[in-house]
Design a protein around this motif. Structure first.
Motif, PDB file in Angstrom:
ATOM      1  N   GLN A 231       1.976 -13.518   5.177  1.00 20.28           N
ATOM      2  CA  GLN A 231       0.932 -13.313   4.170  1.00 20.28           C
ATOM      3  C   GLN A 231       0.275 -11.940   4.298  1.00 20.28           C
ATOM      4  O   GLN A 231      -0.362 -11.468   3.360  1.00 20.28           O
ATOM      5  CB  GLN A 231      -0.119 -14.413   4.278  1.00 20.28           C
ATOM      6  N   LEU A 232       0.394 -11.313   5.463  1.00 19.67           N
ATOM      7  CA  LEU A 232      -0.030  -9.918   5.567  1.00 19.67           C
ATOM      8  C   LEU A 232       0.948  -9.064   4.773  1.00 19.67           C
ATOM      9  O   LEU A 232       2.158  -9.343   4.764  1.00 19.67           O
ATOM     10  CB  LEU A 232      -0.043  -9.468   7.027  1.00 19.67           C
ATOM     11  N   ASP A 233       0.459  -8.023   4.116  1.00 18.77           N
ATOM     12  CA  ASP A 233       1.387  -7.212   3.330  1.00 18.77           C
ATOM     13  C   ASP A 233       2.373  -6.490   4.253  1.00 18.77           C
ATOM     14  O   ASP A 233       2.115  -6.279   5.439  1.00 18.77           O
ATOM     15  CB  ASP A 233       0.651  -6.251   2.401  1.00 18.77           C
ATOM     16  N   PHE A 234       3.522  -6.135   3.678  1.00 23.38           N
ATOM     17  CA  PHE A 234       4.601  -5.572   4.501  1.00 23.38           C
ATOM     18  C   PHE A 234       4.192  -4.286   5.216  1.00 23.38           C
ATOM     19  O   PHE A 234       4.534  -4.104   6.401  1.00 23.38           O
ATOM     20  CB  PHE A 234       5.848  -5.328   3.645  1.00 23.38           C
ATOM     21  N   PRO A 235       3.470  -3.358   4.569  1.00 22.24           N
ATOM     22  CA  PRO A 235       3.051  -2.160   5.311  1.00 22.24           C
ATOM     23  C   PRO A 235       2.223  -2.479   6.557  1.00 22.24           C
ATOM     24  O   PRO A 235       2.349  -1.804   7.583  1.00 22.24           O
ATOM     25  CB  PRO A 235       2.223  -1.381   4.274  1.00 22.24           C
ATOM     26  N   THR A 236       1.377  -3.514   6.482  1.00 19.33           N
ATOM     27  CA  THR A 236       0.573  -3.893   7.644  1.00 19.33           C
ATOM     28  C   THR A 236       1.461  -4.473   8.738  1.00 19.33           C
ATOM     29  O   THR A 236       1.298  -4.149   9.927  1.00 19.33           O
ATOM     30  CB  THR A 236      -0.504  -4.918   7.243  1.00 19.33           C
ATOM     31  N   GLN A 237       2.407  -5.334   8.361  1.00 20.42           N
ATOM     32  CA  GLN A 237       3.346  -5.873   9.344  1.00 20.42           C
ATOM     33  C   GLN A 237       4.110  -4.743  10.036  1.00 20.42           C
ATOM     34  O   GLN A 237       4.284  -4.757  11.261  1.00 20.42           O
ATOM     35  CB  GLN A 237       4.335  -6.816   8.658  1.00 20.42           C
ATOM     36  N   LYS A 238       4.554  -3.791   9.240  1.00 19.32           N
ATOM     37  CA  LYS A 238       5.327  -2.672   9.783  1.00 19.32           C
ATOM     38  C   LYS A 238       4.472  -1.818  10.713  1.00 19.32           C
ATOM     39  O   LYS A 238       4.932  -1.395  11.787  1.00 19.32           O
ATOM     40  CB  LYS A 238       5.859  -1.817   8.627  1.00 19.32           C
ATOM     41  N   LYS A 239       3.220  -1.593  10.334  1.00 16.55           N
ATOM     42  CA  LYS A 239       2.326  -0.784  11.162  1.00 16.55           C
ATOM     43  C   LYS A 239       2.056  -1.466  12.506  1.00 16.55           C
ATOM     44  O   LYS A 239       1.999  -0.804  13.549  1.00 16.55           O
ATOM     45  CB  LYS A 239       1.016  -0.544  10.404  1.00 16.55           C
ATOM     46  N   ILE A 240       1.880  -2.787  12.504  1.00 13.49           N
ATOM     47  CA  ILE A 240       1.670  -3.518  13.757  1.00 13.49           C
ATOM     48  C   ILE A 240       2.882  -3.348  14.668  1.00 13.49           C
ATOM     49  O   ILE A 240       2.745  -3.093  15.874  1.00 13.49           O
ATOM     50  CB  ILE A 240       1.400  -5.008  13.464  1.00 13.49           C
ATOM     51  N   ASN A 241       4.077  -3.470  14.092  1.00  9.31           N
ATOM     52  CA  ASN A 241       5.298  -3.298  14.883  1.00  9.31           C
ATOM     53  C   ASN A 241       5.387  -1.886  15.450  1.00  9.31           C
ATOM     54  O   ASN A 241       5.728  -1.697  16.631  1.00  9.31           O
ATOM     55  CB  ASN A 241       6.518  -3.609  14.016  1.00  9.31           C
ATOM     56  N   PHE A 264      -3.771  -7.983  18.156  1.00 10.19           N
ATOM     57  CA  PHE A 264      -4.354  -7.066  17.174  1.00 10.19           C
ATOM     58  C   PHE A 264      -5.347  -7.842  16.304  1.00 10.19           C
ATOM     59  O   PHE A 264      -5.273  -9.072  16.210  1.00 10.19           O
ATOM     60  CB  PHE A 264      -3.276  -6.490  16.250  1.00 10.19           C
ATOM     61  N   VAL A 265      -6.244  -7.122  15.661  1.00 13.78           N
ATOM     62  CA  VAL A 265      -6.983  -7.682  14.540  1.00 13.78           C
ATOM     63  C   VAL A 265      -6.730  -6.805  13.324  1.00 13.78           C
ATOM     64  O   VAL A 265      -6.550  -5.587  13.443  1.00 13.78           O
ATOM     65  CB  VAL A 265      -8.504  -7.811  14.804  1.00 13.78           C
ATOM     66  N   VAL A 266      -6.691  -7.443  12.150  1.00 13.52           N
ATOM     67  CA  VAL A 266      -6.484  -6.740  10.885  1.00 13.52           C
ATOM     68  C   VAL A 266      -7.696  -7.002  10.015  1.00 13.52           C
ATOM     69  O   VAL A 266      -8.050  -8.163   9.763  1.00 13.52           O
ATOM     70  CB  VAL A 266      -5.207  -7.242  10.181  1.00 13.52           C
ATOM     71  N   ASP A 267      -8.366  -5.946   9.558  1.00 10.87           N
ATOM     72  CA  ASP A 267      -9.581  -6.139   8.765  1.00 10.87           C
ATOM     73  C   ASP A 267      -9.246  -6.317   7.284  1.00 10.87           C
ATOM     74  O   ASP A 267      -8.073  -6.328   6.887  1.00 10.87           O
ATOM     75  CB  ASP A 267     -10.580  -5.008   9.002  1.00 10.87           C
ATOM     76  N   ALA A 268     -10.277  -6.454   6.477  1.00 12.15           N
ATOM     77  CA  ALA A 268     -10.092  -6.761   5.056  1.00 12.15           C
ATOM     78  C   ALA A 268      -9.421  -5.628   4.288  1.00 12.15           C
ATOM     79  O   ALA A 268      -8.874  -5.843   3.201  1.00 12.15           O
ATOM     80  CB  ALA A 268     -11.441  -7.093   4.418  1.00 12.15           C
ATOM     81  N   ASN A 269      -9.433  -4.422   4.850  1.00 16.59           N
ATOM     82  CA  ASN A 269      -8.769  -3.282   4.220  1.00 16.59           C
ATOM     83  C   ASN A 269      -7.381  -3.038   4.797  1.00 16.59           C
ATOM     84  O   ASN A 269      -6.789  -1.977   4.591  1.00 16.59           O
ATOM     85  CB  ASN A 269      -9.626  -2.022   4.380  1.00 16.59           C
ATOM     86  N   ASN A 270      -6.894  -4.025   5.550  1.00 16.20           N
ATOM     87  CA  ASN A 270      -5.573  -3.973   6.186  1.00 16.20           C
ATOM     88  C   ASN A 270      -5.455  -2.877   7.235  1.00 16.20           C
ATOM     89  O   ASN A 270      -4.351  -2.402   7.529  1.00 16.20           O
ATOM     90  CB  ASN A 270      -4.455  -3.838   5.140  1.00 16.20           C
ATOM     91  N   ASN A 271      -6.591  -2.481   7.811  1.00 15.50           N
ATOM     92  CA  ASN A 271      -6.554  -1.613   8.982  1.00 15.50           C
ATOM     93  C   ASN A 271      -6.289  -2.476  10.207  1.00 15.50           C
ATOM     94  O   ASN A 271      -6.923  -3.516  10.384  1.00 15.50           O
ATOM     95  CB  ASN A 271      -7.887  -0.880   9.159  1.00 15.50           C
ATOM     96  N   GLU A 272      -5.318  -2.049  11.032  1.00 16.17           N
ATOM     97  CA  GLU A 272      -5.010  -2.840  12.222  1.00 16.17           C
ATOM     98  C   GLU A 272      -5.584  -2.141  13.461  1.00 16.17           C
ATOM     99  O   GLU A 272      -5.555  -0.924  13.583  1.00 16.17           O
ATOM    100  CB  GLU A 272      -3.505  -3.072  12.365  1.00 16.17           C
ATOM    101  N   TYR A 273      -6.110  -2.953  14.369  1.00 16.35           N
ATOM    102  CA  TYR A 273      -6.716  -2.456  15.607  1.00 16.35           C
ATOM    103  C   TYR A 273      -6.100  -3.196  16.793  1.00 16.35           C
ATOM    104  O   TYR A 273      -6.046  -4.433  16.809  1.00 16.35           O
ATOM    105  CB  TYR A 273      -8.229  -2.696  15.611  1.00 16.35           C
ATOM    106  N   PHE A 274      -5.659  -2.423  17.780  1.00 17.77           N
ATOM    107  CA  PHE A 274      -5.149  -3.047  18.999  1.00 17.77           C
ATOM    108  C   PHE A 274      -6.329  -3.577  19.807  1.00 17.77           C
ATOM    109  O   PHE A 274      -7.351  -2.916  19.948  1.00 17.77           O
ATOM    110  CB  PHE A 274      -4.367  -2.023  19.823  1.00 17.77           C
ATOM    111  N   ILE A 275      -6.155  -4.780  20.380  1.00 16.19           N
ATOM    112  CA  ILE A 275      -7.215  -5.425  21.147  1.00 16.19           C
ATOM    113  C   ILE A 275      -6.906  -5.440  22.640  1.00 16.19           C
ATOM    114  O   ILE A 275      -7.694  -4.955  23.454  1.00 16.19           O
ATOM    115  CB  ILE A 275      -7.448  -6.866  20.653  1.00 16.19           C
ATOM    116  N   GLU A 276      -5.738  -5.993  23.023  1.00 17.92           N
ATOM    117  CA  GLU A 276      -5.460  -6.134  24.454  1.00 17.92           C
ATOM    118  C   GLU A 276      -4.001  -6.489  24.688  1.00 17.92           C
ATOM    119  O   GLU A 276      -3.287  -6.909  23.777  1.00 17.92           O
ATOM    120  CB  GLU A 276      -6.350  -7.219  25.076  1.00 17.92           C
ATOM    121  N   PHE A 277      -3.585  -6.305  25.958  1.00 18.91           N
ATOM    122  CA  PHE A 277      -2.293  -6.787  26.436  1.00 18.91           C
ATOM    123  C   PHE A 277      -2.476  -8.148  27.098  1.00 18.91           C
ATOM    124  O   PHE A 277      -3.525  -8.443  27.678  1.00 18.91           O
ATOM    125  CB  PHE A 277      -1.706  -5.836  27.484  1.00 18.91           C
TER     126      PHE A 277
END
Length: 748
Positions: A231-241, A264-277
């Motif tokens: 359900q996340l858009d493809f660009p966001t999925q790709k960016k996480i990878n 990771f967390v993804v905000d409402a604007n589809n910005n992704e942020y790394f959280i932890e290992f």
């Protein structure tokens, strides 16, 4: 072959890979088939007792004594360093303790990672300084904060501080401990991916959405959903990878090998942020292993070990079509057995009890895991996670057993549905009418008239059931009777009568309560052009009946099917012929009834409304459904392209013709952000249009059949806000007819 033993939290972690292990040592397990489990106390995994740790150590030493050539593979790999040299040297796939300690440390990792990718704005602050006002000064007046200890898993050492609970959370902190503090991103989705790091290659899996719930001011990891990740858009999925690849390359350069989880967390604007290992296997590894093995690939466990060999190329490329949920005892245990029975009977579930004794449950304890062969959650329009209400155990048993809160029960019945034994019911009362969208219509003895989903995914887990008791249909909470109900029966005339040309009138006329709907268009023009609404399960139908068939149907209804009022609607027809047909039907109906409603799209020519009024239509429903332009097009590819402003202009014109109280517009709850929903409702009310609140419900056969209905708390909250808007503008929620409120979020 050297025997390998699994050392983990739950026996279910190796459910589809038991063939790899000679046995297992876990906190929770069956104590069968080679499993040694310390689970008779059902201790919380976040506060493992010293006795439990001693049990693990002694079990491993006993295994070494029996199998001197054995090896151990750990769920939490760093724990191998805690049990002495004899056990450590038998442990497989270990990085150095320094690497584990560095990258399991949330504080160190966050500030290290910000060199390479986006991370939430964070600060390191002593516990004694974590006062709410001070944190606001440090974090640009944020309204809520995540406060995390350096070490911890599953969210138990992560706290959410708000203005309301600031004192409670502050008192949970150790004054001299350092904490990682960041502003809480309210509208966000949590994502986890697996990665395997070898000397030259890195593999990253598809993600899963993490189900994390706030309980007692901390975050508790409750499960994951690989299917909903799409359900996340493809660009966001790709960016996480891509970000995972970048971070893993830096881990690789440090000498790290094998498994690592990245959050990771993804905000409402589809910005992704790394959280932890997470330098260990994940709770969701079980599902990834299932998919890999099913596709004849090596499990994550095998590949993790191979990553320590030169030249290995890991492979995590696989589609995982499962989700899972962790159950804790935070509900009334009186419903444990009946709910478990439903879960056991459900076709898409598998329960992992991990040694649970149903006779010794304690509040707050871990109980069991359930995997689902479908999605169990959705990304909401406000970019939060909605989890299906029906998979959860019901907490408010007292409220279920009382019928005085009609709105609360209606919200539950509308979305969660009822379980029925059709053969049992029809034996008692005869054939029942199937309502629109896989449902039945029933009236409770307290007067609540409601349309309930049946026989679609997850309604079989609903706590509501209709049983026949002493020959009477009775609504039950599980097996406890609540009240008698009347289920709407099939009308024999509608089922049997045909027009002069031989067409069954049930293709044209539909009786619901005290109203007959006349379907003026055999097929929806948007469905015909392959642009139908994605939440509608109507199919493309042949245009096999004519205006004369409709007029024949009206005559049959007049003679054989008494009702209070008629509705002209069903499907959409944008052509001039469609509007002409509506007017001809209305003119004919004038001799049958004084109440003629019409449900339609806004005509392109505003003069059409005047013609409809002149031909006898007494009120109209012009259904905007979704206010947000982009969301409207996304959910209604054809109908959504009708400009929202055209709807408002038409509704304004309609009010000038029919007057306030006679013009309505259906709005769907659950398909657009709260902001545009409420502002759109405000605008309708200012025009004098009655909002009609229809709850999104997935139905079999539509594009959204595997989606999730909005949660009850959301529906009650949005209802209260909309009700206040209506009161302010002196407009009532619609519709006025009590029987026509059956599938609408409203009570008398």
């Amino acid at each position: 072959m050297t025997p390998i033993f699994w050392v983990g939290i739950r026996e279910s972690e190796i459910s589809d890979s038991q063939h790899l292990f000679a046995g297992s040592v876990t906190y929770y397990g069956s104590n069968q088939n080679g499993n040694r489990s310390y689970c008779n106390e059902r201790v919380c995994i976040y506060s493992i007792s010293s006795e439990a740790k001693l049990f693990v150590k002694n079990s491993l030493l006993e295994i070494i004594a029996i199998h001197p050539d054995c090896s151990f593979l750990w769920y939490n790999l760093e724990k191998a360093y805690c049990y002495g040299e004899e056990i450590l040297k038998k442990s497989l796939g270990l990085n150095s303790q320094d690497l584990f300690q560095t990258f399991n440390n949330k504080i160190q990792t966050r500030f290290w990672a910000e060199q390479f990718c986006s991370v939430p704005t964070s600060k390191k602050i002593l516990g004694q300084a974590c006062e709410y006002k001070y944190l606001q000064c440090q974090m640009s007046n944020a309204k809520a904060f995540i406060i995390q200890e350096a070490l911890g898993s599953g969210g138990k050492t992560s706290y959410l501080m708000t203005s309301k609970n600031q004192d409670v959370v502050y008192n949970l902190l150790t004054p001299q401990n350092e904490y990682l503090v960041s502003a809480y991103i309210e509208h966000s989705i949590s994502v986890n991916v697996h990665a395997l790091i070898a000397d030259k290659h890195i593999a990253v899996s598809n993600g899963s959405l993490q189900i994390i719930e706030n309980e007692n001011n901390t975050f508790l990891y409750k499960g994951g959903d690989y299917i909903a990740f799409s359900q996340l858009d493809f660009p966001t999925q790709k960016k996480i990878n891509q970000t995972a690849q970048i971070l893993c390359k830096h881990l690789q350069s440090q000498g790290y090998r094998g498994i690592v989880g990245l959050d990771f967390v993804v905000d409402a604007n589809n910005n992704e942020y790394f959280i932890e290992f997470n330098c260990r296997f994940q709770s969701s590894t079980m599902l990834l292993n299932t998919a890999l093995i099913k596709n004849n690939k090596r499990s994550v466990f095998e590949q993790h070990i191979q990553c320590f060999a030169d030249g290995y190329k890991p492979d995590l490329t696989v589609c995982v079509s499962q989700s899972f949920y962790k159950y804790y005892c935070n509900f009334d245990v009186s419903i444990l057995h009946p709910k478990l029975k439903l879960l056991e009977q459900h076709s898409s579930t598998k329960i992992f009890y991990n040694g649970l004794s149903l006779d010794s449950t304690k509040q707050g304890q871990y109980m069991f895991d359930v995997t689902y062969n479908r999605s169990i959650c959705d990304i909401s329009p406000n970019h939060t996670l909605w989890v299906s209400e029906n998979i959860k155990f019901e907490k408010d048993v007292v409220r279920f057993n009382k019928l005085d809160d009609k709105l609360w029960h209606k919200a539950n019945l509308l979305t969660r549905g009822v379980r029925i034994d059709l053969e049992e019911i029809e034996k008692a009362i005869g054939k029942i009418k199937e309502g629109t969208f896989s449902s039945i219509d029933m009236t409770l003895e307290n007067g609540l008239y409601v349309n309930c989903p049946v026989n679609i995914e997850f309604t079989q887990l609903s706590p509501y059931r209709v049983r026949v008791i002493a020959g009477v249909c009775t609504l039950c909470f599980f097996d406890t009777p609540l009240c008698t109900v009347e289920i709407e029966s099939l009308n024999p005339h509608i089922e049997s009568k045909v027009t002069k040309s031989g067409h069954p009138i049930k293709r044209i006329a539909y009786l619901s309560g005290d109203r007959i709907r006349i379907t003026c268009a055999p097929s929806c023009c948007f469905k015909d052009s392959m642009q139908g609404c994605k939440f509608c399960n109507s199919t493309r139908k042949p245009k096999d009946y004519s205006l004369s068939d409709i007029l024949d149907t009206l005559e049959i209804c007049k003679q054989h099917i008494p009702c209070r009022h008629y509705l002209i609607g069903g499907g959409s027809d944008e052509s001039a012929y469609g509007w002409e047909t509506i007017c001809l039907i209305a003119n004919k109906l004038k001799s049958i009834t004084t109440e003629i409603s019409c449900m339609c799209i806004p005509p392109s020519d505003p003069k059409t409304l005047e013609k409809m009024k002149a031909n006898g239509i007494t009120d109209v429903s012009i259904n905007i459904e979704i206010f947000d332009e982009n969301q409207a097009i996304a959910h209604m590819p054809g109908k959504g392209r009708i400009a929202r402003e055209h709807y408002f202009d038409t509704l304004k014109k309609a009010v000038s013709i029919w007057g306030t109280g006679n013009v309505r517009s259906i709005v769907i709850l659950g398909l657009e952000p709260m902001g545009t929903l409420l502002s759109g409702i405000e605008r309708l009310c200012q025009l004098g249009v009655q909002p009609v609140l229809s709850v999104f419900r997935p139905t079999a056969g539509c594009d959204y059949e595997n989606n999730i209905s909005p949660p009850i708390d959301y529906l009650l909250d949005v209802y209260q806000q909309i009700e206040q808007i209506c009161i302010k503008n002196k407009v009532e929620l619609g519709p006025r007819c009590p029987r026509c409120q059956n599938n609408i979020m409203i009570v008398e």
